[in-house]
Structures are given as C-alpha cells and as structure tokens.
Design an enzyme around this catalytic site. Structure first.
Site, PDB file in Angstrom:
ATOM      1  N   ASN A 104       8.885   0.268  29.316  1.00  0.00           N
ATOM      2  CA  ASN A 104       9.734   1.127  30.144  1.00  0.00           C
ATOM      3  C   ASN A 104       9.360   1.022  31.612  1.00  0.00           C
ATOM      4  O   ASN A 104       8.220   0.716  31.963  1.00  0.00           O
ATOM      5  CB  ASN A 104       9.627   2.585  29.681  1.00  0.00           C
ATOM      6  CG  ASN A 104      10.256   2.772  28.314  1.00  0.00           C
ATOM      7  OD1 ASN A 104      11.002   1.910  27.863  1.00  0.00           O
ATOM      8  ND2 ASN A 104       9.947   3.872  27.660  1.00  0.00           N
ATOM      9  N   VAL A 105      10.345   1.306  32.443  1.00  0.00           N
ATOM     10  CA  VAL A 105      10.139   1.205  33.888  1.00  0.00           C
ATOM     11  C   VAL A 105      10.247   2.579  34.542  1.00  0.00           C
ATOM     12  O   VAL A 105      10.381   2.696  35.750  1.00  0.00           O
ATOM     13  CB  VAL A 105      11.163   0.217  34.505  1.00  0.00           C
ATOM     14  CG1 VAL A 105      10.842  -1.214  34.094  1.00  0.00           C
ATOM     15  CG2 VAL A 105      12.601   0.567  34.109  1.00  0.00           C
ATOM     16  N   ASP A 106      10.215   3.634  33.714  1.00  0.00           N
ATOM     17  CA  ASP A 106      10.462   4.976  34.247  1.00  0.00           C
ATOM     18  C   ASP A 106       9.200   5.709  34.696  1.00  0.00           C
ATOM     19  O   ASP A 106       9.283   6.789  35.296  1.00  0.00           O
ATOM     20  CB  ASP A 106      11.239   5.836  33.232  1.00  0.00           C
ATOM     21  CG  ASP A 106      10.560   5.905  31.858  1.00  0.00           C
ATOM     22  OD1 ASP A 106       9.307   5.891  31.811  1.00  0.00           O
ATOM     23  OD2 ASP A 106      11.284   5.988  30.850  1.00  0.00           O
ATOM     24  N   HIS A 121       6.748  -4.243  32.321  1.00  0.00           N
ATOM     25  CA  HIS A 121       7.880  -4.602  33.184  1.00  0.00           C
ATOM     26  C   HIS A 121       7.826  -3.869  34.523  1.00  0.00           C
ATOM     27  O   HIS A 121       8.847  -3.662  35.155  1.00  0.00           O
ATOM     28  CB  HIS A 121       9.203  -4.310  32.461  1.00  0.00           C
ATOM     29  CG  HIS A 121       9.384  -5.116  31.216  1.00  0.00           C
ATOM     30  ND1 HIS A 121      10.059  -4.666  30.104  1.00  0.00           N
ATOM     31  CD2 HIS A 121       8.948  -6.358  30.891  1.00  0.00           C
ATOM     32  CE1 HIS A 121      10.033  -5.600  29.169  1.00  0.00           C
ATOM     33  NE2 HIS A 121       9.357  -6.628  29.617  1.00  0.00           N
ATOM     34  N   CYS A 132       8.846  -8.389  54.074  1.00  0.00           N
ATOM     35  CA  CYS A 132       7.593  -7.995  54.726  1.00  0.00           C
ATOM     36  C   CYS A 132       6.654  -7.243  53.788  1.00  0.00           C
ATOM     37  O   CYS A 132       5.511  -6.960  54.140  1.00  0.00           O
ATOM     38  CB  CYS A 132       7.862  -7.164  55.985  1.00  0.00           C
ATOM     39  SG  CYS A 132       8.311  -5.451  55.636  1.00  0.00           S
ATOM     40  N   THR A 191      11.440   1.086  20.111  1.00  0.00           N
ATOM     41  CA  THR A 191      11.817  -0.231  20.627  1.00  0.00           C
ATOM     42  C   THR A 191      12.386  -1.105  19.518  1.00  0.00           C
ATOM     43  O   THR A 191      11.910  -1.077  18.388  1.00  0.00           O
ATOM     44  CB  THR A 191      10.635  -0.943  21.328  1.00  0.00           C
ATOM     45  OG1 THR A 191      11.065  -2.243  21.737  1.00  0.00           O
ATOM     46  CG2 THR A 191       9.404  -1.053  20.476  1.00  0.00           C
ATOM     47  N   ASN A 216      11.045   5.507  14.966  1.00  0.00           N
ATOM     48  CA  ASN A 216      12.362   5.144  15.485  1.00  0.00           C
ATOM     49  C   ASN A 216      13.407   5.743  14.534  1.00  0.00           C
ATOM     50  O   ASN A 216      13.237   5.644  13.329  1.00  0.00           O
ATOM     51  CB  ASN A 216      12.480   3.595  15.483  1.00  0.00           C
ATOM     52  CG  ASN A 216      13.639   3.082  16.318  1.00  0.00           C
ATOM     53  OD1 ASN A 216      14.749   3.587  16.225  1.00  0.00           O
ATOM     54  ND2 ASN A 216      13.363   2.078  17.125  1.00  0.00           N
ATOM     55  N   ALA A 235      11.329  10.103  18.704  1.00  0.00           N
ATOM     56  CA  ALA A 235       9.925   9.979  19.113  1.00  0.00           C
ATOM     57  C   ALA A 235       9.294  11.312  19.525  1.00  0.00           C
ATOM     58  O   ALA A 235       8.165  11.624  19.118  1.00  0.00           O
ATOM     59  CB  ALA A 235       9.826   8.981  20.260  1.00  0.00           C
TER      60      ALA A 235
HETATM   61  P1  NAD Z   1      16.289  -1.166  23.191  1.00  0.00           P
HETATM   62  O1  NAD Z   1      17.377  -0.550  24.002  1.00  0.00           O
HETATM   63  O2  NAD Z   1      16.440  -2.542  22.712  1.00  0.00           O
HETATM   64  O3  NAD Z   1      15.908  -0.279  21.919  1.00  0.00           O
HETATM   65  C1  NAD Z   1      15.771   1.077  21.983  1.00  0.00           C
HETATM   66  C2  NAD Z   1      15.314   1.599  20.625  1.00  0.00           C
HETATM   67  O4  NAD Z   1      15.135   2.995  20.741  1.00  0.00           O
HETATM   68  C3  NAD Z   1      16.305   1.381  19.466  1.00  0.00           C
HETATM   69  O5  NAD Z   1      15.612   0.777  18.405  1.00  0.00           O
HETATM   70  C4  NAD Z   1      16.735   2.792  19.087  1.00  0.00           C
HETATM   71  O6  NAD Z   1      16.952   2.935  17.695  1.00  0.00           O
HETATM   72  C5  NAD Z   1      15.527   3.594  19.529  1.00  0.00           C
HETATM   73  N1  NAD Z   1      15.754   5.013  19.788  1.00  0.00           N
HETATM   74  C6  NAD Z   1      16.874   5.658  20.176  1.00  0.00           C
HETATM   75  N2  NAD Z   1      16.645   6.979  20.306  1.00  0.00           N
HETATM   76  C7  NAD Z   1      15.336   7.182  19.995  1.00  0.00           C
HETATM   77  C8  NAD Z   1      14.488   8.321  19.960  1.00  0.00           C
HETATM   78  N3  NAD Z   1      14.931   9.536  20.272  1.00  0.00           N
HETATM   79  N4  NAD Z   1      13.206   8.130  19.598  1.00  0.00           N
HETATM   80  C9  NAD Z   1      12.722   6.905  19.273  1.00  0.00           C
HETATM   81  N5  NAD Z   1      13.482   5.801  19.290  1.00  0.00           N
HETATM   82  C10 NAD Z   1      14.774   5.931  19.662  1.00  0.00           C
HETATM   83  O7  NAD Z   1      15.063  -0.980  24.116  1.00  0.00           O
HETATM   84  P2  NAD Z   1      13.844  -1.873  24.330  1.00  0.00           P
HETATM   85  O8  NAD Z   1      13.537  -2.626  23.060  1.00  0.00           O
HETATM   86  O9  NAD Z   1      12.852  -0.992  24.900  1.00  0.00           O
HETATM   87  O10 NAD Z   1      14.263  -2.999  25.391  1.00  0.00           O
HETATM   88  C11 NAD Z   1      15.124  -2.875  26.454  1.00  0.00           C
HETATM   89  C12 NAD Z   1      14.490  -3.215  27.789  1.00  0.00           C
HETATM   90  O11 NAD Z   1      15.067  -2.354  28.768  1.00  0.00           O
HETATM   91  C13 NAD Z   1      13.028  -2.903  27.834  1.00  0.00           C
HETATM   92  O12 NAD Z   1      12.404  -3.690  28.789  1.00  0.00           O
HETATM   93  C14 NAD Z   1      13.024  -1.457  28.264  1.00  0.00           C
HETATM   94  O13 NAD Z   1      11.850  -1.052  28.868  1.00  0.00           O
HETATM   95  C15 NAD Z   1      14.123  -1.427  29.281  1.00  0.00           C
HETATM   96  N6  NAD Z   1      14.650  -0.048  29.396  1.00  0.00           N
HETATM   97  C16 NAD Z   1      13.831   0.902  29.950  1.00  0.00           C
HETATM   98  C17 NAD Z   1      14.244   2.209  30.021  1.00  0.00           C
HETATM   99  C18 NAD Z   1      13.299   3.216  30.604  1.00  0.00           C
HETATM  100  O14 NAD Z   1      12.433   2.878  31.397  1.00  0.00           O
HETATM  101  N7  NAD Z   1      13.393   4.490  30.190  1.00  0.00           N
HETATM  102  C19 NAD Z   1      15.500   2.571  29.543  1.00  0.00           C
HETATM  103  C20 NAD Z   1      16.320   1.580  29.003  1.00  0.00           C
HETATM  104  C21 NAD Z   1      15.856   0.264  28.920  1.00  0.00           C
HETATM  105 ZN    ZN Z   2      10.601  -5.425  55.420  1.00  0.00          ZN
END
Ligand code: NAD
Ligand code: ZN
Length: 252
Positions: A104-106, A121, A132, A191, A216, A235
């Site tokens: 995650n990037v949050d 990431h 710069c 994930t 998940n 989660a």
């Molecule tokens: P993905 O979108 O491929 O998968 C997300 C997973 O989360 C799915 O398997 C889904 O079933 C599950 N899910 C949905 N609700 C849930 C809950 N309440 N509790 C637990 N699981 C739940 O995401 P990914 O595999 O992480 O890959 C996507 C890319 O995009 C990654 O690099 C990710 O970090 C990035 N991304 C980041 C954010 C963030 O920073 N919050 C948000 C969206 C995507």
């Molecule tokens: Zn600059």
C-alpha cells in the site's frame, strides 16, 4: 464467512510463532474507505494503470498522469487507520510481529503506530520534484490546477510512490526477502497477490517452511496452493478479534 475457531487457531499460531511477518495489500485499507484498484468501480476501470501510472507519462504528459494521481490523493490523504492497522501495531508492540511488508501507498501502518514497515511501493504522503528533488508533504501540493509544479524550480513533481517502469527500492526488496525467508508465520492480508515481486513473498515463506495464513473476504490465487488456511472476513474485524484472543491467551 469465518468461525470463532479459526480466530482462535490464528491467535494460537501467532503466540506459538517465533517470528511472524505480515504482507498487506489494498484490502487492508478498504475499511478506512480507500477502495481497491482492481475491484468493481475501482480506479483501474477508469484509468489504464500502465499508461496513467507509468513514469514516462508522468515525465512527458504530467497533466495526464495527474488526472489519476489527483483521484488517488483525494481518496488516500484524508483516510485514517482502521482497527486492522491498529491491531497489527499492537501485535508488534507485544513483541509478536516482526515486520509488515506492505504494497500500500497510503502510509496508514505508520500512522497507526507500526514501526517496522517495509513499503514495497513507497508512499503517496510526500511528493518530490523530478528535477531539483525538493520534497514536500503531499497535503501541501495544490490539486486545483493539475499538473502541480515544483514551488522552487517549476519542475514536474511526483509522489514518492513506485510507478510502473520504476524499480522496487532495493532495500525494500532485500529486507522483504530476508523477512519472508526467516519467518515461521506469514499473515497475508487483503491482497490478490498478483503484483510481483511482492506477490512472491508468500511463496518464499511457504518454501522456507512457514505457515501462511490469509485474511481476505474472498478467495485468491493463494487460497488453495499456498495458504495453510484462510480466514474469509474483512481485515479490520478479523484482526481486532485475533489480537483480542492473543491477549486473552497470554493472560491465561
Ligand atoms: P488488489 O486490488 O489486487 O486486491 C485487493 C484484495 O483485497 C482482494 O483480494 C479483495 O478480496 C481484498 N479485500 C477487499 N476488502 C477487504 C477487506 N475489508 N479486508 C481484507 N481484504 C479485503 O490489491 P493488491 O493486491 O494490493 O494490488 C494492487 C496494487 O495497488 C498494490 O500495489 C496496492 O498497494 C495498490 N493499492 C494501494 C492502495 C492503498 O494504498 N490503500 C489502494 C489500492 C491499491
Ligand atoms: Zn524543483
């Protein structure tokens, strides 16, 4: 969904494990109000990530890249950690979680108080100038006219996240491998585990003899082939219960 018995099983596995590592993905932050990208209505339906999220687009067509980045920033910047982020921070404080490898990037694991977080990431909390290097909090970057420019040199600016076409930071990669290889238990949280190389961490852990437990609501490509068992629930809710049980076990 899941049973109380599966919560207790995981709590016992955590207490018994000498080293536990978590791998988190977009699902971890769904209960914080940040949607996943891949799901229905997700960002990837609106924008082709390999185009809008590519480093070359950001460099040469920043106005295009920032259409998507603005949407992401608006979802991520106001979000707060949920019970799951806090539960993992508590496990670390109890000495029961070695690290979190996050896709995650949050930045929400840090906000919740977790210390050893490997951000595969990068994150969107800060933004740097591509010319710069001037860095500022993303909340200070105005989004009303896009693309935003560097206040020092007017260069193009980029959130400090890893874009398509960029390498995963070597340090994150090395540390994650070490953690995956040396853990006894890996928690795979929210994930799909389809984005490599982060997705290979559960395989590495499993091959090294660790238990792999998925949290998940849905099945994933890992469910049948890699996971020792899965807990099919959100989660935040599941982790809060697991940590409650862990504390009970440690008292008794
Ligand atoms: P993905 O979108 O491929 O998968 C997300 C997973 O989360 C799915 O398997 C889904 O079933 C599950 N899910 C949905 N609700 C849930 C809950 N309440 N509790 C637990 N699981 C739940 O995401 P990914 O595999 O992480 O890959 C996507 C890319 O995009 C990654 O690099 C990710 O970090 C990035 N991304 C980041 C954010 C963030 O920073 N919050 C948000 C969206 C995507
Ligand atoms: Zn600059």
């Amino acid at each position: 969904m899941y049973t109380d018995a599966s919560i207790e099983r995981l709590a016992r596995d955590i207490v018994a494990s000498k080293k536990t590592v978590a791998l988190s993905g977009a699902g971890m932050s769904v209960e914080s109000g940040i949607p996943t990208f891949r799901g229905k209505g997700g960002l990837w339906e609106k924008y082709n990530p390999e185009e809008y999220g590519h480093i070359t687009t950001l460099r040469y067509h920043p106005e295009r890249a920032w259409i998507m980045l603005k949407d992401m920033q608006l979802a991520i910047l106001p979000a707060k950690p949920n019970a799951g982020h806090y539960a993992l921070a508590e496990l670390e404080a109890l000495g029961l979680l070695s690290s979190i490898i996050t896709q995650n990037v949050d930045g929400l694991h840090h906000v919740a108080g977790s210390k050893n977080v490997i951000e595969f990431h990068g994150n969107l909390q800060t933004t740097s100038c591509m010319d710069c290097g001037f860095q500022q909090p993303s909340s200070a970057v105005p989004l009303d006219t896009i693309p935003p420019r560097c206040p020092k040199c007017n260069g193009p600016v980029k959130p400090d996240a890893v874009f398509f076409g960029e390498a995963i930071p070597l340090d994150a990669l090395t540390r994650s491998h070490q953690e995956a290889q040396s853990c006894e238990l890996m928690l795979v949280i929210g994930t799909e585990a389809v984005v490599y190389p982060a997705a290979s961490m559960p395989e590495i852990a499993r091959s090294a003899g660790a238990k792999v437990v998925e949290i998940n609501p849905s099945r994933t490509p890992l469910t049948d082939f890699i996971c020792t068992y899965s807990i099919h629930g959100p989660a935040g809710e599941v982790l809060a219960k697991v940590v409650g049980k862990v504390k009970e076990l440690r008292k008794g």
